[in-house]
Design an enzyme around this catalytic site. Structure first.
Site, short mmCIF file in Angstrom:
data_model
loop_
_atom_site.label_atom_id
_atom_site.label_comp_id
_atom_site.label_asym_id
_atom_site.label_seq_id
_atom_site.Cartn_x
_atom_site.Cartn_y
_atom_site.Cartn_z
N ASN A 196 0.84 -1.18 -0.11
CA ASN A 196 -0.10 -0.03 -0.05
C ASN A 196 1.05 1.32 0.06
O ASN A 196 2.08 1.22 -0.09
CB ASN A 196 -1.02 0.14 1.40
CG ASN A 196 -0.22 -0.12 2.57
OD1 ASN A 196 0.55 0.87 2.93
ND2 ASN A 196 -0.50 -1.17 3.31
N ASP B 4 -4.80 -6.70 5.12
CA ASP B 4 -5.81 -7.56 5.50
C ASP B 4 -5.85 -9.03 5.22
O ASP B 4 -6.21 -10.07 5.83
CB ASP B 4 -7.21 -7.08 5.27
CG ASP B 4 -7.65 -6.05 5.69
OD1 ASP B 4 -7.25 -5.56 7.02
OD2 ASP B 4 -8.20 -4.70 5.20
N LYS C 271 9.61 -16.79 -9.95
CA LYS C 271 8.95 -15.78 -10.39
C LYS C 271 7.90 -16.27 -11.48
O LYS C 271 8.21 -17.16 -12.27
CB LYS C 271 9.94 -14.97 -11.19
CG LYS C 271 9.55 -13.87 -12.01
CD LYS C 271 10.44 -12.97 -12.88
CE LYS C 271 9.75 -12.06 -13.74
NZ LYS C 271 10.60 -11.23 -14.79
N PRO D 88 -3.69 -12.31 10.50
CA PRO D 88 -4.20 -12.06 12.03
C PRO D 88 -4.18 -10.56 12.18
O PRO D 88 -3.51 -9.62 11.53
CB PRO D 88 -3.03 -12.42 12.63
CG PRO D 88 -1.84 -12.53 11.81
CD PRO D 88 -2.55 -12.69 10.44
N ILE E 125 -3.49 -7.67 14.24
CA ILE E 125 -2.78 -7.15 15.46
C ILE E 125 -3.26 -6.65 16.45
O ILE E 125 -3.09 -6.70 17.71
CB ILE E 125 -1.48 -6.53 14.66
CG1 ILE E 125 -0.91 -7.66 13.47
CG2 ILE E 125 -0.53 -6.16 15.83
CD1 ILE E 125 0.09 -6.88 12.85
N PHE F 124 -5.04 3.15 14.62
CA PHE F 124 -5.20 4.02 13.29
C PHE F 124 -5.83 3.40 12.56
O PHE F 124 -6.03 2.48 12.11
CB PHE F 124 -3.56 4.40 12.91
CG PHE F 124 -2.91 5.60 13.45
CD1 PHE F 124 -2.63 6.52 12.99
CD2 PHE F 124 -2.39 5.31 14.95
CE1 PHE F 124 -1.99 7.59 13.58
CE2 PHE F 124 -1.75 6.37 15.52
CZ PHE F 124 -1.46 7.75 14.69
#
Length: 405
Positions: free
Chosen positions: A211, A280, A290, A308, A310, A329
């Protein structure tokens, strides 16, 4: 500005690291500080007073008998309006003087005569054998016992060609440490665990899913918590950010690695702050080699498994004393007020920090919203370090109010 308007006394001892003191002097003045340089005779063999005067914009003092001071008491007058003293570089000889109360030149006498509340920081710079010598270590222990802050030394290649502990910290690190001196120690004695950055879920050895998190907010929080007196461990996903000085860093890649690292470190922590943007899902059918693009262009079919949680796992460990105090957060793309409040309740945590993800990832500033059992509070847009300090202050107040720790 953190140093704006503050008078900083910069002391230089003899050593090749004097060249770094020039950069430190320039950095302090650019930050708005007034820098008064005091040099030992040995320092003048490595850098000139003219250089430091040009960089600081102030006269440089080298002698306790300097006639430019009307009352001839430079060791008194130079300290009385000062905010802090920084000795950089600090030699083994000067550490010995400080430890034993010797005042045989302007700089050592000035340190002896400083007001008790004035912070004194020393940045050792010497050969690794000199630093490791039992006498130097005894002196360092005495300085710490006397309330003098020792910042560094760092490890690396030295001017003599040897490699090890003894290098003076870099100027930006020293400036950050000086800034930290003036921050309230609202988390003194607390042990904090923070996660930061993105996670990376492998598809094959060269590809993966991640991300846009830069890790800047998590790293700012690690610095702010350490400034506030906490013992801080930072568990970080892949970032290019430098570790804040004094913070222990554990590097991970995937969400499951981050989970394992958190579970290994969470024991005995007072506060857990989950800032990392954790994936997620992970790829169940990741390839060991590859993946080659088929001639017909058919994309691979990826299967996903849930990672999991956290934050929820840590929250479930909260004991009867109330720690670890959990802060989460949430980065949302819409309906932040609704989703933030719901996430805090779902995770069963006392405090959640929300922001609009696409508006903050990679940026140096942000607006955040604090969600708790009473509703929400907006912290206006500011740079991330300022917000981190505000959040650290909020956490300390909430811990104190609940009498958890």
């Amino acid at each position: 500005m953190d140093l704006s308007g503050k008078k900083i006394i910069l002391g230089l001892c003899g050593g090749v690291a004097c060249y770094k003191a020039a950069e430190l002097c320039r950095g302090l003045t650019k930050a708005g500080a007034s820098v008064q340089v005091v040099m030992t005779d040995a320092a003048s063999h490595f850098i000139t007073a003219v250089t430091l005067q040009a960089l600081s914009g102030n006269p440089v003092y080298t002698s306790q008998w300097d006639a430019r001071i009307d009352n001839n008491m430079a060791h008194i007058d130079l300290t009385r309006s000062g905010a802090a003293i920084v000795i950089a570089p600090c030699s083994a000889d000067f550490m010995a003087k400080l430890a034993h109360g010797i005042g045989d030149d302007l700089l050592s006498t000035l340190c002896l005569a400083r007001p008790r509340q004035m912070p004194l920081l020393v940045a050792p710079a010497m050969n690794l054998e000199m630093w490791q010598n039992p006498a130097t270590q005894r002196n360092a222990a005495q300085l710490r016992a006397d309330g003098i802050a020792i910042v560094g030394p760092a490890e690396g290649e030295q001017a003599c060609g040897e490699v090890g502990l003894g290098r003076m910290l870099e100027p930006d690190q020293l400036q950050d440490e000086l800034v930290a001196v003036f921050q309230p120690k609202v988390l003194a004695g607390k042990r904090i665990l923070i996660t930061a950055g993105p996670t990376f879920e492998a598809i094959d050895p060269v590809r993966g899913i991640t991300n846009l998190s830069s890790g800047k907010m998590g790293y700012a929080l690690a610095r702010a918590a350490r400034e506030a007196g906490a013992d801080v461990t930072l568990i970080s996903g892949p970032t290019a950010l430098a570790t804040p000085y004094g913070v222990q860093r554990v590097n991970v890649q995937s969400a499951r690695q981050m989970y394992d690292a958190v579970m290994a470190q969470i024991g005995g922590r007072h506060v857990f702050i989950g800032v990392a943007a954790v994936a997620d899902w992970h790829v169940l059918n990741a390839s060991a080699q590859k993946m080659k693009k088929p001639d017909d262009g058919t994309p691979p079919e990826l299967k996903f498994g849930q990672n999991p949680d956290i934050l929820a796992a840590v929250a479930a460990r909260t004991n009867i004393a109330g720690y670890p105090y959990c802060v989460g957060f949430a980065a949302e793309s819409e309906n932040l007020l609704e989703f933030g409040a719901a996430k805090r309740e779902k995770k069963n945590i006392p405090l959640l920090v929300g922001n609009i993800g696409h508006a903050t990832f990679g940026q140096d500033d942000n607006t955040i919203i604090l969600f708790d059992e009473h509703g929400h509070t907006v912290l206006p847009r500011a740079d991330k370090l300022t917000l981190a300090r505000q959040l650290v202050s909020e956490i300390s107040k909430r811990i104190e109010k609940t009498s958890l720790l």
